[in-house]
Enzyme design. Structure first.
Site, PDB file in Angstrom:
ATOM      1  N   VAL A   1       0.825  -1.204   0.000  1.00 29.63           N
ATOM      2  CA  VAL A   1       0.000   0.000   0.000  1.00 29.63           C
ATOM      3  C   VAL A   1       0.862   1.257   0.000  1.00 29.63           C
ATOM      4  O   VAL A   1       0.572   2.229  -0.701  1.00 29.63           O
ATOM      5  CB  VAL A   1      -0.966  -0.009   1.205  1.00 29.63           C
ATOM      6  CG1 VAL A   1      -1.777   1.284   1.263  1.00 29.63           C
ATOM      7  CG2 VAL A   1      -1.911  -1.208   1.122  1.00 29.63           C
ATOM      8  N   HIS A   2       1.946   1.277   0.784  1.00 28.37           N
ATOM      9  CA  HIS A   2       2.749   2.499   0.869  1.00 28.37           C
ATOM     10  C   HIS A   2       3.483   2.830  -0.414  1.00 28.37           C
ATOM     11  O   HIS A   2       3.998   3.933  -0.578  1.00 28.37           O
ATOM     12  CB  HIS A   2       3.704   2.461   2.054  1.00 28.37           C
ATOM     13  CG  HIS A   2       4.833   1.465   1.938  1.00 28.37           C
ATOM     14  ND1 HIS A   2       4.932   0.521   0.962  1.00 28.37           N
ATOM     15  CD2 HIS A   2       5.933   1.271   2.724  1.00 28.37           C
ATOM     16  CE1 HIS A   2       6.020  -0.202   1.121  1.00 28.37           C
ATOM     17  NE2 HIS A   2       6.647   0.236   2.183  1.00 28.37           N
TER      18      HIS A   2
END
Length: 381
Positions: free
Chosen positions: A287-288
């Site tokens: 996600v990051h």
């Protein structure tokens, strides 16, 4: 009638006025000299001086570590202490240059100098031998350092194409669809090394005992799924990643005897739906890597793919981790900036995004080393 001028700035409260006074005082060279000699402030002043110098010298320290890894110094010392001249021969350095490196490494607590003049491993150097994935990241940082040669240009968007942007091309949907097997070999190998570092920590905290099928999205070469397979023999497993990466994962998992348990799906998850059928989905250090709109779309796709009660897990280093704040906001903040996609997020920010995507029962589950990876789970209503 005249036009009203700008409203006067509102004065801050007493805390802001005190902070401004304190900053003016601390900034004064005379005060700094006095504080360094006054018994009640001497220790604080010296600690702050050291901290500021360490910030200035951090790149040099990192390059000392890089040299140790590149020259394989820690492996040379694995079997016991060695004299400087013996190390110099094995490092292919002159004795003087070898001593420069050895003393620098000892000052950083990577190795230690014995009373007889020989050098031996210290805890940090020994830990690197047992974690080849860390050594791989240290080698990889040469790209990051090149991209940060002019950090102001990077911040202003004028640095041009970055080396990290070329190294991680999957972050852009248009690029991802055209990647070939040769272009993914380097970064998927590095992903495999980094996943090995955190897989057990995540699986220790992740409740999969009541799950039938786990799909690891952006699963790389399958290191995390291989560990999950060993932990949960009855769990069906799927891996989803770009076609050339999924192909590499299939070869790795077949070599580990897991081909009958893992299905590798070659496709991009950017701007697309996810396959249904799994009652648990993991996003490990995924996600990051993506900007907010892409990350939210991915979370919504995961929600749509899961059945009611399905479990989603996000595992990654997060901003604002107590005791490791620079890791999230400084290191990953600038790493992802150089990469050209994504940002570090706090647990609260991820919780808000999960809520927006439709999940509930959102909670953080403690991991052994939150500096490396924290874990948030959520369920579909």
């Amino acid at each position: 009638m005249t036009e009203a001028g700008p409203a006067p700035e509102k004065r801050g409260g007493w805390r802001e006025r005190w902070l401004a006074f304190r900053n003016r005082t601390v900034a004064g060279p005379g005060f700094q000299r006095w504080a360094a000699g006054f018994p009640l402030t001497r220790r604080i002043a010296r600690r702050n001086t050291r901290a500021l110098f360490d910030l200035c010298a951090g790149f040099v320290y990192a390059q000392v570590l890089f040299a140790c890894v590149r020259l394989d110094l820690f492996t040379l010392l694995r079997d016991g202490p060695l004299a400087p001249d013996a190390l110099a021969r094995q490092l292919d350095l002159s004795t003087d240059r070898a001593l420069t490196l050895l003393k620098a490494a000892a000052s950083l607590d990577l190795i230690t100098r014995l009373p007889d003049g020989r050098f031996a491993l210290a805890d940090l150097g020994a830990a690197l031998i047992g974690n080849p994935s860390v050594a791989a990241m240290i080698e990889h940082h040469a790209m990051l350092y090149a991209d940060l040669a002019d950090p102001v240009a990077l911040l202003r968007g004028g640095a041009g194409p970055t080396r990290l942007g070329g190294y991680w091309p999957y972050a852009e949907a248009g690029e991802a669809a055209q990647l070939g097997s040769d272009s993914v070999a380097a970064y998927s190998g590095l992903m495999a090394a980094s996943q090995a570092l955190i897989a057990d920590d995540v699986l220790d905290a992740l409740p999969l005992g009541d799950r039938a099928c786990l799909m690891d999205v952006g699963g790389g070469e399958g290191v995390f799924l291989a560990q999950a397979a060993r932990r949960h023999p009855g769990l069906a497993l799927r891996l989803l990643d770009l076609p050339p990466v999924a192909e590499r994962a299939g070869a790795r998992l077949t070599a580990e005897g897991l081909s009958d348990r893992v299905t590798c799906l070659g496709r991009s998850f950017l701007g697309a739906s996810l396959p249904e059928g799994a009652d648990a989905i993991t996003l490990v250090r995924v996600v990051h890597d993506h900007d907010d709109a892409v990350a939210l779309a991915l979370l919504r796709a995961a929600h749509a793919a899961l059945p009611p009660g399905g479990l989603l897990a996000i595992a990654e280093p997060m901003a604002g981790t107590p005791g490791a704040e620079p890791v999230g906001d400084a290191y990953f903040g600038f790493y992802l900036l150089a990469m050209g996609s994504g940002r570090p997020r706090t647990a609260d920010e991820l919780t808000a995004m999960l809520t927006q995507a439709g999940f509930n029962e959102i909670r953080e589950r403690p991991t052994r080393r939150p500096l490396l990876a924290r874990l948030i789970t959520a369920k579909r209503r």
